[in-house]
Motif scaffolding. Structure first.
Motif, mmCIF file in Angstrom:
data_model
loop_
_atom_site.group_PDB
_atom_site.id
_atom_site.type_symbol
_atom_site.label_atom_id
_atom_site.label_comp_id
_atom_site.label_asym_id
_atom_site.label_seq_id
_atom_site.Cartn_x
_atom_site.Cartn_y
_atom_site.Cartn_z
ATOM 1 N N PHE A 5 46.227 40.201 34.970
ATOM 2 C CA PHE A 5 46.039 40.431 36.414
ATOM 3 C C PHE A 5 47.237 39.945 37.228
ATOM 4 O O PHE A 5 47.230 40.036 38.445
ATOM 5 N N GLU A 13 32.580 32.810 44.345
ATOM 6 C CA GLU A 13 31.682 33.797 43.751
ATOM 7 C C GLU A 13 30.449 33.216 43.059
ATOM 8 O O GLU A 13 30.308 33.329 41.835
ATOM 9 N N ASN A 19 35.989 38.410 47.812
ATOM 10 C CA ASN A 19 36.743 38.900 46.662
ATOM 11 C C ASN A 19 36.258 40.318 46.378
ATOM 12 O O ASN A 19 35.052 40.555 46.249
ATOM 13 N N TYR A 38 36.987 44.057 44.185
ATOM 14 C CA TYR A 38 37.740 44.717 43.115
ATOM 15 C C TYR A 38 37.464 46.199 42.949
ATOM 16 O O TYR A 38 38.357 46.941 42.566
ATOM 17 N N GLN A 87 41.619 28.858 34.557
ATOM 18 C CA GLN A 87 42.357 30.041 34.111
ATOM 19 C C GLN A 87 43.850 29.797 33.918
ATOM 20 O O GLN A 87 44.505 30.557 33.217
ATOM 21 N N TRP A 145 38.584 34.792 31.546
ATOM 22 C CA TRP A 145 37.209 34.469 31.157
ATOM 23 C C TRP A 145 36.825 35.084 29.800
ATOM 24 O O TRP A 145 37.567 34.897 28.839
ATOM 25 N N MET A 171 40.341 46.901 33.147
ATOM 26 C CA MET A 171 38.978 46.333 33.112
ATOM 27 C C MET A 171 37.944 47.459 33.147
ATOM 28 O O MET A 171 36.743 47.190 33.162
ATOM 29 N N TRP A 199 45.117 38.592 43.728
ATOM 30 C CA TRP A 199 44.740 38.013 42.432
ATOM 31 C C TRP A 199 45.508 38.761 41.360
ATOM 32 O O TRP A 199 45.229 39.911 41.162
HETATM 33 C C1 GAL Z 1 37.031 37.207 40.023
HETATM 34 C C2 GAL Z 1 37.249 35.751 39.696
HETATM 35 C C3 GAL Z 1 38.602 35.443 39.158
HETATM 36 C C4 GAL Z 1 39.203 36.544 38.302
HETATM 37 C C5 GAL Z 1 38.946 37.925 38.847
HETATM 38 C C6 GAL Z 1 39.338 39.067 37.929
HETATM 39 O O1 GAL Z 1 35.683 37.516 39.899
HETATM 40 O O2 GAL Z 1 37.030 34.928 40.816
HETATM 41 O O3 GAL Z 1 38.512 34.214 38.510
HETATM 42 O O4 GAL Z 1 38.878 36.386 36.985
HETATM 43 O O5 GAL Z 1 37.617 38.104 39.171
HETATM 44 O O6 GAL Z 1 38.323 39.371 37.032
#
Ligand code: GAL
Length: 472
Positions: free
Chosen positions: A434, A170, A299, A301, A22, A426, A343, A418
């Motif tokens: 981010f 992940e 991780n 979100y 990334q 991706w 997102m 993050w």
């Molecule tokens: C996670 C991933 C990261 C980043 C993040 C935000 O799943 O490990 O690489 O892309 O999400 O989508």
């Protein structure tokens, strides 16, 4: 602000996170071999706007500047990943690329010089393409010992200075998005392959940990673990069936990977629902897996509601973020009043606390690190500034819930935001930002966003607390 910082113990670890593909760029520089992501990006339609990681943030050449950004924020840890095909272009020890090793030596030394502890992810989805071509990637168990060899090379080369290892980032995403939904490399669509790939990923993790524990940990004294991702699943109603549905959804998401490591096998609901498509571990493999993580890397979100799926509803979430939802019998939804990031992920800070508490309870209160948490917004650079109030608010609220979890007895030891930089997101390419630092992808220039400055203030409260603490 002061009170938020004060709710964390002095030894709490604050960091930022990135991953190799990334941010590094330099995709064909100094002998790096292609990974499945290089290949995936080259097929039209796979990545928005045809973006690739060829240049990305050019961290390969600008890492010193990036370490300085962390120094300015006051973070004490940097989580980054090693590109397997940069150190082993064909994926095997036969292809050792010294220039790749040298790069990570420079990066690690630079971090240490600035008192930033490296947290190294060995695999963040960028399988050497040669292993995809030769073996079919994670569908083959031949990749398992090759991963352990690669991990051992990392311990050999960097373990004198790196004391914190994460085997895999992940595996859920690699398995579900890579082999189930086809939206991530290698782009397969199947309802069998994700379970096979996940199985091999888990075994690869276990073998790498075994190598570390036998050959390196006794002399290097580091810790090793795995990072899994999970959203929170809140029962849509108080009914028993919705509470059950939320539990099943969590077990399919996180239990899939964490149960074998903490409890010795896949969750019962998965064995029942997936049947023959779910591979089985031998007793020897179970023994290897159980206890194979010194800490719980998470991780996190977002959050969704879970309800029992009824015959007339398709069960698939609007975001397709439920994994192999057809195997779960769970219907996912969001509350329209929840704010969303760019997102389209709902911002639900209390979901973070509930998830931490769920993990703590299910896995007997393991030492936990949030190895990623953050958000994308449509940031704009204006007169040299990025005023990202929503991101700042996001961090303040999620970190507040981390403090609540700590106070409720969760053994949370660290938090990584993050991400350090805007980067290659991706399949969404460069369209989603981010970062705590804005990156101009034309010039490579970095600008600290307001959220980075907010973090610096939070962490300076933290460090003044430490000074006071040590004087007392
Ligand atoms: C996670 C991933 C990261 C980043 C993040 C935000 O799943 O490990 O690489 O892309 O999400 O989508």
């Amino acid at each position: 602000m002061t009170s938020l910082a004060n709710r964390f113990p002095p030894e709490f670890l604050w960091g930022t996170a990135t991953s190799a593909y990334q941010i590094e760029g330099a995709a064909s520089v100094d002998g790096r071999g292609p990974s499945i992501w290089d290949t995936f990006c080259r097929t039209e339609g796979n990545v928005l706007n045809g973006d690739t990681g060829d240049i990305a943030c050019d961290h390969y050449h600008r890492f010193e500047e990036d370490v300085q950004l962390m120094v300015a924020m006051g973070v004490k840890a940097y989580r980054f990943s090693i590109s397997w095909s940069r150190v082993l272009p064909d994926g095997t020890l036969d292809s050792l690329n010294q220039a790749g090793i040298d790069f990570y030596n420079r990066l690690i030394d630079c971090c240490l010089k600035h008192d930033i502890t490296p947290w190294v992810t060995i695999y963040h989805w960028d399988l050497p393409d040669a292993l995809e071509v030769k073996y079919g990637g994670w569908l083959s168990n031949e990749v398992v010992p090759l991963f352990a060899d690669y991990a051992a090379l990392c311990f050999d080369s960097f373990g004198d200075r790196v004391k914190n290892w994460i085997t895999l980032n992940e595996p859920w995403v690699a398995a579900v998005l890579g082999y189930g939904q086809g939206v991530f490399a290698p782009g397969h669509c199947s309802n069998v392959e994700p379970y096979v790939a996940a199985h091999n990923l888990l075994l690869a993790h276990a073998h790498a940990v075994e190598r570390y524990r036998v050959d390196y940990q006794p002399s290097q004294h580091g810790i090793i673990g795995i990072t899994n991702n999970c959203d929170w699943r809140e029962p849509l109603t108080d009914s028993e069936e919705d509470r059950q549905a939320a539990e099943v959804a969590l077990e399919f998401f996180l239990g899939w990977f964490a149960d074998p490591i903490y409890l010795g096998d896949y969750p019962q609901c998965m064995r029942a629902n997936v049947g023959k498509r779910l591979p089985k571990f031998s007793e020897e493999e179970q023994a290897l897996l159980k206890g194979s993580s010194d800490f719980f890397g998470l991780n996190h979100y977002t959050t969704m509601y879970a309800a029992k799926q009824h015959a007339d509803d398709p069960g698939q979430s609007v975001y397709g973020n439920g994994g192999l939802s057809e195997d779960q019998g769970v219907s996912l939804s969001v509350d329209e009043s929840w704010p969303k990031t760019s997102m389209q992920w709902a911002v639900v800070p209390w979901g973070c606390r509930k998830l931490l508490e769920w993990i703590s309870k299910r896995y007997d209160n393991p030492p936990l690190y949030i190895t990623e948490n953050g958000c994308a917004y449509d940031d704009e650079l204006e007169s040299g500034q990025v005023i990202d109030e929503e991101r700042t608010e996001f961090y303040a609220q999620y970190i507040n819930e981390c403090a609540n979890a700590l106070e409720n007895g969760v053994n949370l030891q660290g938090y990584f935001a993050w991400s350090l930089l805007d980067n290659f997101e991706w399949a969404m390419g460069y369209s989603k930002r981010f970062g705590l630092h804005y990156v101009d992808f034309e010039t490579g220039e970095r600008t600290p966003k307001e959220s980075a400055k907010w973090f610096a203030r939070l962490l300076s409260q933290e460090s003044s607390k430490k000074v006071v603490g040590s004087a007392a």
